[in-house]
Write a protein that holds these residues in place. Sequence first.
Motif, short mmCIF file in Angstrom:
data_model
loop_
_atom_site.label_atom_id
_atom_site.label_comp_id
_atom_site.label_asym_id
_atom_site.label_seq_id
_atom_site.Cartn_x
_atom_site.Cartn_y
_atom_site.Cartn_z
N PHE A 104 111.44 37.67 64.21
CA PHE A 104 111.60 37.48 62.87
C PHE A 104 110.46 38.08 62.11
N ILE A 105 109.53 37.87 62.46
CA ILE A 105 108.10 38.41 61.63
C ILE A 105 107.89 40.05 62.25
N GLY A 106 108.12 40.20 63.29
CA GLY A 106 107.74 41.50 63.76
C GLY A 106 109.00 42.52 62.89
N GLY A 163 107.65 49.39 56.51
CA GLY A 163 107.33 50.61 56.92
C GLY A 163 106.19 50.58 57.55
N ALA A 164 105.62 49.60 58.18
CA ALA A 164 104.19 49.81 58.84
C ALA A 164 104.48 50.25 60.40
N ALA A 210 101.98 48.03 64.75
CA ALA A 210 101.63 46.93 64.33
C ALA A 210 102.63 45.78 64.08
N ALA A 211 103.82 46.26 64.00
CA ALA A 211 104.98 45.18 64.05
C ALA A 211 105.06 44.67 65.18
N VAL A 212 104.72 45.33 66.19
CA VAL A 212 104.92 44.40 67.67
C VAL A 212 103.73 43.54 67.86
#
Length: 68
Positions: free
Chosen positions: A33-35, A42-43, A47-49
């Motif tokens: 969810f947070i990823g 747009g990161a 960074a999402a991982v």
Amino acid sequence: MTHRQSRRPADPGPFLPLRTAVVLLTALDCGLFIGSLTALTGAHPAAAVIAGLTTAGASTAALRTLIE
């Protein structure tokens, strides 16, 4: 002729206890969810991982104490 008695091994039980499975699956959901939210901002995908993995790790420790 000899009579052989077949012996079954004792039931080893589940691979993971139910509590452990619930904690890990809930932590995985939180991390995904947070990823996903981080990726939607747009990161950079890396960074999402990292955000997802960090959330999953931190929530594992928190959920372990909450779920009993």
